[in-house]
Design a protein around this motif. Structure first.
Motif, PDB file in Angstrom:
ATOM      1  N   VAL A 131      -0.698  -6.448 -10.443  1.00  0.00           N
ATOM      2  CA  VAL A 131      -1.456  -5.341  -9.848  1.00  0.00           C
ATOM      3  C   VAL A 131      -2.582  -4.923 -10.788  1.00  0.00           C
ATOM      4  N   VAL A 132      -2.269  -4.806 -12.069  1.00  0.00           N
ATOM      5  CA  VAL A 132      -3.292  -4.414 -13.053  1.00  0.00           C
ATOM      6  C   VAL A 132      -4.439  -5.418 -13.058  1.00  0.00           C
ATOM      7  N   GLU A 133      -4.103  -6.698 -13.096  1.00  0.00           N
ATOM      8  CA  GLU A 133      -5.134  -7.739 -13.148  1.00  0.00           C
ATOM      9  C   GLU A 133      -6.007  -7.712 -11.894  1.00  0.00           C
ATOM     10  N   MET A 134      -5.381  -7.640 -10.710  1.00  0.00           N
ATOM     11  CA  MET A 134      -6.142  -7.690  -9.463  1.00  0.00           C
ATOM     12  C   MET A 134      -6.947  -6.414  -9.239  1.00  0.00           C
ATOM     13  N   VAL A 229       3.801   9.933  -0.924  1.00  0.00           N
ATOM     14  CA  VAL A 229       4.438   8.673  -1.322  1.00  0.00           C
ATOM     15  C   VAL A 229       4.397   7.683  -0.164  1.00  0.00           C
ATOM     16  N   HIS A 230       3.838   6.532  -0.410  1.00  0.00           N
ATOM     17  CA  HIS A 230       3.762   5.469   0.598  1.00  0.00           C
ATOM     18  C   HIS A 230       4.706   4.347   0.174  1.00  0.00           C
ATOM     19  N   ALA A 231       5.726   4.111   0.989  1.00  0.00           N
ATOM     20  CA  ALA A 231       6.675   3.054   0.666  1.00  0.00           C
ATOM     21  C   ALA A 231       7.327   2.557   1.961  1.00  0.00           C
ATOM     22  N   PRO A 232       7.598   1.272   2.042  1.00  0.00           N
ATOM     23  CA  PRO A 232       7.264   0.218   1.083  1.00  0.00           C
ATOM     24  C   PRO A 232       5.748   0.100   0.886  1.00  0.00           C
ATOM     25  N   ALA A 233       5.346  -0.139  -0.352  1.00  0.00           N
ATOM     26  CA  ALA A 233       3.925  -0.206  -0.675  1.00  0.00           C
ATOM     27  C   ALA A 233       3.305  -1.498  -0.164  1.00  0.00           C
ATOM     28  N   GLY A 234       2.003  -1.445   0.073  1.00  0.00           N
ATOM     29  CA  GLY A 234       1.254  -2.640   0.413  1.00  0.00           C
ATOM     30  C   GLY A 234       1.019  -2.815   1.901  1.00  0.00           C
ATOM     31  N   VAL A 235      -0.004  -3.592   2.238  1.00  0.00           N
ATOM     32  CA  VAL A 235      -0.234  -3.963   3.627  1.00  0.00           C
ATOM     33  C   VAL A 235       0.725  -5.096   3.977  1.00  0.00           C
ATOM     34  N   ASN A 236       1.026  -5.210   5.251  1.00  0.00           N
ATOM     35  CA  ASN A 236       2.056  -6.157   5.668  1.00  0.00           C
ATOM     36  C   ASN A 236       1.493  -7.573   5.767  1.00  0.00           C
ATOM     37  N   ILE A 237       1.701  -8.350   4.713  1.00  0.00           N
ATOM     38  CA  ILE A 237       1.314  -9.767   4.734  1.00  0.00           C
ATOM     39  C   ILE A 237       2.548 -10.647   4.520  1.00  0.00           C
ATOM     40  N   PRO A 242       5.803 -12.269  -6.691  1.00  0.00           N
ATOM     41  CA  PRO A 242       5.140 -11.156  -7.396  1.00  0.00           C
ATOM     42  C   PRO A 242       3.636 -11.126  -7.168  1.00  0.00           C
ATOM     43  N   GLU A 243       2.998 -12.301  -7.160  1.00  0.00           N
ATOM     44  CA  GLU A 243       1.560 -12.354  -6.933  1.00  0.00           C
ATOM     45  C   GLU A 243       1.207 -11.854  -5.535  1.00  0.00           C
ATOM     46  N   GLU A 244       1.976 -12.269  -4.538  1.00  0.00           N
ATOM     47  CA  GLU A 244       1.707 -11.849  -3.160  1.00  0.00           C
ATOM     48  C   GLU A 244       1.949 -10.356  -2.978  1.00  0.00           C
ATOM     49  N   ILE A 245       3.001  -9.844  -3.592  1.00  0.00           N
ATOM     50  CA  ILE A 245       3.286  -8.408  -3.503  1.00  0.00           C
ATOM     51  C   ILE A 245       2.153  -7.610  -4.136  1.00  0.00           C
ATOM     52  N   ALA A 246       1.715  -8.058  -5.310  1.00  0.00           N
ATOM     53  CA  ALA A 246       0.602  -7.378  -5.976  1.00  0.00           C
ATOM     54  C   ALA A 246      -0.645  -7.418  -5.106  1.00  0.00           C
ATOM     55  N   LEU A 247      -0.907  -8.557  -4.471  1.00  0.00           N
ATOM     56  CA  LEU A 247      -2.065  -8.683  -3.595  1.00  0.00           C
ATOM     57  C   LEU A 247      -1.991  -7.678  -2.458  1.00  0.00           C
ATOM     58  N   ALA A 270       4.200  -0.197   6.260  1.00  0.00           N
ATOM     59  CA  ALA A 270       3.158  -1.213   6.204  1.00  0.00           C
ATOM     60  C   ALA A 270       3.671  -2.541   5.705  1.00  0.00           C
ATOM     61  N   GLY A 271       4.800  -2.561   5.019  1.00  0.00           N
ATOM     62  CA  GLY A 271       5.299  -3.807   4.463  1.00  0.00           C
ATOM     63  C   GLY A 271       6.769  -3.981   4.769  1.00  0.00           C
ATOM     64  N   ALA A 272       7.241  -5.193   4.654  1.00  0.00           N
ATOM     65  CA  ALA A 272       8.652  -5.453   4.891  1.00  0.00           C
ATOM     66  C   ALA A 272       9.476  -5.018   3.690  1.00  0.00           C
ATOM     67  N   ASP A 273      10.785  -4.736   3.930  1.00  0.00           N
ATOM     68  CA  ASP A 273      11.666  -4.353   2.826  1.00  0.00           C
ATOM     69  C   ASP A 273      11.665  -5.405   1.731  1.00  0.00           C
ATOM     70  N   SER A 274      11.562  -6.668   2.108  1.00  0.00           N
ATOM     71  CA  SER A 274      11.660  -7.735   1.118  1.00  0.00           C
ATOM     72  C   SER A 274      10.468  -7.782   0.186  1.00  0.00           C
ATOM     73  N   CYS A 275       9.371  -6.980   0.497  1.00  0.00           N
ATOM     74  CA  CYS A 275       8.183  -7.085  -0.334  1.00  0.00           C
ATOM     75  C   CYS A 275       8.437  -6.626  -1.749  1.00  0.00           C
ATOM     76  N   CYS A 276       9.449  -5.799  -1.962  1.00  0.00           N
ATOM     77  CA  CYS A 276       9.694  -5.291  -3.303  1.00  0.00           C
ATOM     78  C   CYS A 276      10.723  -6.122  -4.025  1.00  0.00           C
ATOM     79  N   GLY A 277      11.277  -7.110  -3.362  1.00  0.00           N
ATOM     80  CA  GLY A 277      12.249  -7.971  -4.006  1.00  0.00           C
ATOM     81  C   GLY A 277      13.611  -7.302  -4.168  1.00  0.00           C
ATOM     82  N   GLN A 278      13.833  -6.194  -3.446  1.00  0.00           N
ATOM     83  CA  GLN A 278      15.095  -5.475  -3.546  1.00  0.00           C
ATOM     84  C   GLN A 278      15.571  -5.134  -2.155  1.00  0.00           C
ATOM     85  N   VAL A 279      16.865  -5.079  -1.965  1.00  0.00           N
ATOM     86  CA  VAL A 279      17.418  -4.755  -0.656  1.00  0.00           C
ATOM     87  C   VAL A 279      18.358  -3.578  -0.732  1.00  0.00           C
ATOM     88  N   SER A 280      18.370  -2.890  -1.866  1.00  0.00           N
ATOM     89  CA  SER A 280      19.291  -1.771  -1.996  1.00  0.00           C
ATOM     90  C   SER A 280      18.560  -0.518  -2.414  1.00  0.00           C
TER      91      SER A 280
END
Length: 280
Positions: A131-134, A229-237, A242-247, A270-280
């Motif tokens: 995220v920092v890099e992009m 607070v916006h969560a799950p974060a990110g647009v739904n792609i 990690p790179e895709e989530i950051a994007l 905006a994003g699926a639960d799996s975008c954060c790599g966690q299900v709990s």
């Protein structure tokens, strides 16, 4: 008369300081006017003029146009000419009346110079680093808050702190990204809420989001604060790596930057639960 070098020196200083300003250039005149084509000035929102674009006859129009340009971020071409002038009404030109006895005409191009929006990224997980890099690449000014790290770990970041508390001397931020992913989630979210940023992109599953927001509410966070607070974060792609989530998260920051934050809240998935790599 101030030289062009001095004008650009002021411009560079204001940009380094993060002070909004506009570069105003005379592009065309019809005598009699004291400003000449190529004359320039840097003007701040407060109306401080550094440079020379002519006498006081057009100053009121210029200052109004500068304030409008700094408010919406859009450049504009303005014309200050006598009332009833045949030059009025040209497409792409904003007209102002010349009230001085000289009755000259001057065209000026106003280019707003706004500091890049500041985003704070909490966390040192791979997603946070991407995220920092992009975010840096798309022109955002990035501040990093990541315990047990050093500034060298985040190339491109403007500020770094080895903890989640925001140093008092840091410039204020517009948004925050909580990318802690299980390592200091509550501390990072509480710090983000406490700084009053416009929006917080929380990388978490819906289940974790709900638990964290309940915890923040029990700690005294207001409904208005939690609504940022916006969560799950990110647009739904359908991001997974990690790179895709950051994007997806940086795309959301760009969306907020270009179109505002209307309609972006806790209830927007905006994003699926799996975008954060966690299900709990």
């Amino acid at each position: 008369m101030i030289s062009s070098d001095d004008v650009f020196s002021h411009l560079q200083r204001f940009r380094t300081e993060g002070t909004p300003c506009a570069l105003v250039t005379v592009v065309r005149t019809l005598a009699p006017t004291s400003g000449k084509p190529g004359s320039r000035a840097v003007i701040t929102m407060a109306g401080a003029v550094h440079g020379w674009i002519g006498g006081g006859c057009a100053s009121g129009a210029v200052l109004r146009a500068v304030k409008d340009a700094l408010a919406d971020g859009e450049p504009r071409l303005i014309r200050v000419s006598p009332p009833g002038s045949s030059s009025k009404g040209e497409d792409g030109v904003i007209d102002f009346d010349m009230r001085c006895a000289s009755q000259g005409t001057v065209d000026l191009f106003i280019e707003p110079m706004l500091p890049p929006p500041v985003v704070r990224v909490h966390g040192s997980a791979p997603v946070a680093r991407h995220v920092v890099e992009m975010a840096t690449r798309v022109g955002l000014s990035v501040q990093v808050l990541a315990p047990d790290t050093d500034a060298a770990s985040f190339p491109g970041a403007r500020r770094h702190a080895a903890g989640h508390d925001v140093p008092a001397e840091w410039p204020s931020a517009r948004w925050s990204v909580v990318a802690t992913q299980g390592q200091g989630d509550r501390a990072a979210l509480e710090a983000s809420i406490g700084t009053g940023v416009e929006r917080i992109a929380l990388i978490a599953s819906r289940r974790k989001r709900d638990a964290l927001l309940r915890d923040m509410e029990e700690r005294g966070a207001s409904a208005e604060a939690l609504a940022r607070v916006h969560a799950p974060a990110g647009v739904n792609i359908a991001a997974r790596t990690p790179e895709e989530i950051a994007l997806s998260v940086v795309a959301q920051l760009v969306e907020w930057r270009r179109s505002g934050v209307e309609g972006a809240g806790v209830g927007r998935d905006a994003g699926a639960d799996s975008c954060c790599g966690q299900v709990s």
